[in-house]
Design an enzyme around this catalytic site. Structure first.
Site, PDB file in Angstrom:
ATOM      1  N   LYS A  43      13.876  70.559  34.352  1.00 55.67           N
ATOM      2  CA  LYS A  43      13.114  70.346  35.558  1.00 55.67           C
ATOM      3  C   LYS A  43      14.009  69.864  36.699  1.00 55.67           C
ATOM      4  O   LYS A  43      13.629  69.946  37.866  1.00 55.67           O
ATOM      5  CB  LYS A  43      12.058  69.262  35.298  1.00 55.67           C
ATOM      6  CG  LYS A  43      11.169  69.506  34.130  1.00 55.67           C
ATOM      7  CD  LYS A  43      10.329  68.234  33.860  1.00 55.67           C
ATOM      8  CE  LYS A  43       9.752  68.300  32.480  1.00 55.67           C
ATOM      9  NZ  LYS A  43       9.283  66.989  32.023  1.00 55.67           N
ATOM     10  N   GLU A  99      21.769  74.861  38.775  1.00 55.09           N
ATOM     11  CA  GLU A  99      21.660  73.609  38.004  1.00 55.09           C
ATOM     12  C   GLU A  99      21.752  72.394  38.927  1.00 55.09           C
ATOM     13  O   GLU A  99      22.367  72.472  39.991  1.00 55.09           O
ATOM     14  CB  GLU A  99      22.807  73.525  36.993  1.00 55.09           C
ATOM     15  CG  GLU A  99      22.444  73.894  35.566  1.00 55.09           C
ATOM     16  CD  GLU A  99      21.594  72.846  34.863  1.00 55.09           C
ATOM     17  OE1 GLU A  99      20.926  72.035  35.526  1.00 55.09           O
ATOM     18  OE2 GLU A  99      21.586  72.850  33.624  1.00 55.09           O
ATOM     19  N   ASP A 100      21.167  71.304  38.500  1.00 58.66           N
ATOM     20  CA  ASP A 100      21.330  70.080  39.271  1.00 58.66           C
ATOM     21  C   ASP A 100      22.629  69.368  38.915  1.00 58.66           C
ATOM     22  O   ASP A 100      23.320  68.845  39.779  1.00 58.66           O
ATOM     23  CB  ASP A 100      20.120  69.136  39.080  1.00 58.66           C
ATOM     24  CG  ASP A 100      19.815  68.866  37.616  1.00 58.66           C
ATOM     25  OD1 ASP A 100      20.321  69.591  36.740  1.00 58.66           O
ATOM     26  OD2 ASP A 100      19.053  67.924  37.340  1.00 58.66           O
ATOM     27  N   ASP A 103      27.266  67.982  33.083  1.00 65.40           N
ATOM     28  CA  ASP A 103      27.794  66.718  32.545  1.00 65.40           C
ATOM     29  C   ASP A 103      28.738  67.088  31.400  1.00 65.40           C
ATOM     30  O   ASP A 103      29.888  67.460  31.629  1.00 65.40           O
ATOM     31  CB  ASP A 103      26.582  65.880  32.099  1.00 65.40           C
ATOM     32  CG  ASP A 103      26.914  64.466  31.692  1.00 65.40           C
ATOM     33  OD1 ASP A 103      27.828  64.287  30.880  1.00 65.40           O
ATOM     34  OD2 ASP A 103      26.249  63.513  32.156  1.00 65.40           O
ATOM     35  N   LYS A 131      29.906  66.384  36.938  1.00 65.45           N
ATOM     36  CA  LYS A 131      30.450  65.135  36.387  1.00 65.45           C
ATOM     37  C   LYS A 131      31.591  65.516  35.441  1.00 65.45           C
ATOM     38  O   LYS A 131      31.481  65.448  34.215  1.00 65.45           O
ATOM     39  CB  LYS A 131      29.335  64.397  35.635  1.00 65.45           C
ATOM     40  CG  LYS A 131      29.512  62.899  35.615  1.00 65.45           C
ATOM     41  CD  LYS A 131      28.602  62.228  34.624  1.00 65.45           C
ATOM     42  CE  LYS A 131      27.212  61.978  35.119  1.00 65.45           C
ATOM     43  NZ  LYS A 131      26.396  61.213  34.115  1.00 65.45           N
ATOM     44  N   VAL A 153      23.307  58.989  37.016  1.00 64.31           N
ATOM     45  CA  VAL A 153      22.709  59.085  38.358  1.00 64.31           C
ATOM     46  C   VAL A 153      21.255  59.537  38.287  1.00 64.31           C
ATOM     47  O   VAL A 153      20.847  60.242  37.358  1.00 64.31           O
ATOM     48  CB  VAL A 153      23.526  60.038  39.270  1.00 64.31           C
ATOM     49  CG1 VAL A 153      24.858  59.415  39.636  1.00 64.31           C
ATOM     50  CG2 VAL A 153      23.733  61.410  38.629  1.00 64.31           C
ATOM     51  N   ASP A 159      16.519  62.556  36.603  1.00 61.91           N
ATOM     52  CA  ASP A 159      15.590  61.531  36.122  1.00 61.91           C
ATOM     53  C   ASP A 159      16.240  60.496  35.220  1.00 61.91           C
ATOM     54  O   ASP A 159      17.311  60.720  34.666  1.00 61.91           O
ATOM     55  CB  ASP A 159      14.473  62.195  35.305  1.00 61.91           C
ATOM     56  CG  ASP A 159      14.989  62.697  33.949  1.00 61.91           C
ATOM     57  OD1 ASP A 159      15.964  63.481  33.945  1.00 61.91           O
ATOM     58  OD2 ASP A 159      14.448  62.280  32.915  1.00 61.91           O
ATOM     59  N   ARG A 165      12.803  61.322  40.015  1.00 54.79           N
ATOM     60  CA  ARG A 165      13.264  62.643  40.461  1.00 54.79           C
ATOM     61  C   ARG A 165      13.001  62.835  41.956  1.00 54.79           C
ATOM     62  O   ARG A 165      13.622  63.651  42.604  1.00 54.79           O
ATOM     63  CB  ARG A 165      12.535  63.750  39.692  1.00 54.79           C
ATOM     64  CG  ARG A 165      12.813  63.770  38.201  1.00 54.79           C
ATOM     65  CD  ARG A 165      12.225  65.056  37.619  1.00 54.79           C
ATOM     66  NE  ARG A 165      12.088  65.026  36.175  1.00 54.79           N
ATOM     67  CZ  ARG A 165      13.037  65.410  35.315  1.00 54.79           C
ATOM     68  NH1 ARG A 165      14.186  65.835  35.759  1.00 54.79           N
ATOM     69  NH2 ARG A 165      12.816  65.384  34.019  1.00 54.79           N
TER      70      ARG A 165
HETATM   71  C1  PRP Z   1      19.978  67.657  32.466  1.00 55.55           C
HETATM   72  C2  PRP Z   1      20.426  68.514  33.619  1.00 55.55           C
HETATM   73  C3  PRP Z   1      21.253  69.577  32.965  1.00 55.55           C
HETATM   74  C4  PRP Z   1      21.823  68.877  31.744  1.00 55.55           C
HETATM   75  C5  PRP Z   1      23.281  68.562  31.983  1.00 55.55           C
HETATM   76  O1  PRP Z   1      18.840  68.222  31.881  1.00 55.55           O
HETATM   77  O2  PRP Z   1      19.343  69.051  34.343  1.00 55.55           O
HETATM   78  O3  PRP Z   1      20.473  70.689  32.572  1.00 55.55           O
HETATM   79  O4  PRP Z   1      21.078  67.668  31.577  1.00 55.55           O
HETATM   80  O5  PRP Z   1      23.847  67.871  30.926  1.00 55.55           O
HETATM   81  P1  PRP Z   1      24.981  68.445  29.971  1.00 55.55           P
HETATM   82  O6  PRP Z   1      26.015  69.109  30.843  1.00 55.55           O
HETATM   83  O7  PRP Z   1      25.548  67.201  29.310  1.00 55.55           O
HETATM   84  O8  PRP Z   1      24.387  69.367  28.981  1.00 55.55           O
HETATM   85  P2  PRP Z   1      17.859  67.430  30.894  1.00 55.55           P
HETATM   86  O9  PRP Z   1      18.106  67.895  29.499  1.00 55.55           O
HETATM   87  O10 PRP Z   1      17.981  65.954  31.160  1.00 55.55           O
HETATM   88  O11 PRP Z   1      16.429  67.951  31.368  1.00 55.55           O
HETATM   89  P3  PRP Z   1      15.717  67.789  32.802  1.00 55.55           P
HETATM   90  O12 PRP Z   1      16.395  68.759  33.752  1.00 55.55           O
HETATM   91  O13 PRP Z   1      14.303  68.155  32.538  1.00 55.55           O
HETATM   92  O14 PRP Z   1      15.883  66.380  33.281  1.00 55.55           O
HETATM   93  C1  7HP Z   2      22.040  64.620  32.621  1.00 57.38           C
HETATM   94  C2  7HP Z   2      21.626  63.649  33.494  1.00 57.38           C
HETATM   95  N1  7HP Z   2      20.404  63.300  33.952  1.00 57.38           N
HETATM   96  C3  7HP Z   2      20.358  62.285  34.843  1.00 57.38           C
HETATM   97  N2  7HP Z   2      21.456  61.635  35.273  1.00 57.38           N
HETATM   98  C4  7HP Z   2      22.683  61.962  34.824  1.00 57.38           C
HETATM   99  O1  7HP Z   2      23.763  61.289  35.252  1.00 57.38           O
HETATM  100  C5  7HP Z   2      22.799  63.010  33.901  1.00 57.38           C
HETATM  101  N3  7HP Z   2      23.853  63.589  33.276  1.00 57.38           N
HETATM  102  N4  7HP Z   2      23.361  64.568  32.519  1.00 57.38           N
END
Ligand code: PRP
Ligand code: 7HP
Length: 177
Positions: A43, A99-100, A103, A131, A153, A159, A165
């Site tokens: 999301k 993507e947002d 990580d 990141k 963050v 979130d 969010r």
């Molecule tokens: C978050 C974010 C990325 C992912 C990045 O999604 O939106 O899709 O984590 O992390 P990574 O590079 O370590 O895999 P999350 O699974 O938290 O779902 P959300 O978007 O619904 O918050």
């Molecule tokens: C996922 C994610 N969601 C929220 N804050 C961050 O810093 C995060 N890293 N990966």
């Protein structure tokens, strides 16, 4: 309403909007004459997508996928779960994943391989936040908004336990929150 426990604002709303405009300009230039499909990873990416698409100057379509790897906290489970798949066929299409945050890279690496197996004409990735220090798998990123330090963050789609969010900025959350 209880506010988030914010250590500091890392990127202001104005800085985000300005960078989104710049990214949209570059993407519009690169995709001139094409009709890319923007695939949004729910999301967290939803705010970024909606701002980005309003600034794009090329025709495009959108579609959504829902995945989750962060169960309920601040660290990845390492296991990517597909909660909802695309509704359209991407074979032969120019695809841009939106993507947002990247990580560890595990989520995007999984999605990227899954989508490549469907034979798109091209596949690129735009992420608002990178990141880098936390990367566990190398994922090719075509467009990056901001490189950020290794801190958890929230805001602008991101979130903590599904909250915050809606914040218009990206902020570092205090570890004890
Ligand atoms: C978050 C974010 C990325 C992912 C990045 O999604 O939106 O899709 O984590 O992390 P990574 O590079 O370590 O895999 P999350 O699974 O938290 O779902 P959300 O978007 O619904 O918050
Ligand atoms: C996922 C994610 N969601 C929220 N804050 C961050 O810093 C995060 N890293 N990966």
């Amino acid at each position: 309403m209880n506010g988030p426990n914010i250590e500091k604002i890392l990127i202001t709303g104005d800085e985000i909007q300005e960078r989104v405009r710049q990214l949209a300009q570059q993407i519009s230039y690169d995709y001139e004459g094409k009709v890319p499909i923007l695939i949004n990873v729910l999301k967290g990416g939803v705010l970024f997508l909606s701002d980005l698409m309003r600034e794009l100057r090329v025709l495009h379509e959108i579609d959504f996928m829902s995945v989750s790897s962060y169960n309920d906290g601040t660290d990845t489970s390492g296991v990517v779960r597909i909660l909802a798949d695309l509704s359209i066929n991407i074979e032969g299409k120019d695809v841009l994943i939106v993507e947002d945050i990247v990580d560890t890279g595990l989520t995007l690496d999984y999605i990227r391989h899954m989508l490549l197996a469907r034979h798109p004409k091209s596949l690129r990735i735009v992420t608002l936040l990178d990141k880098k220090e936390r990367r566990r798998v190398d994922v090719p990123l075509d467009y990056v908004g901001f490189t950020i330090p290794d801190a958890f963050v929230i805001g602008y789609g991101l979130d903590y336990r599904q909250k915050y969010r809606n914040l218009p900025y990206v902020a570092i959350m205090r570890p004890d929150e």
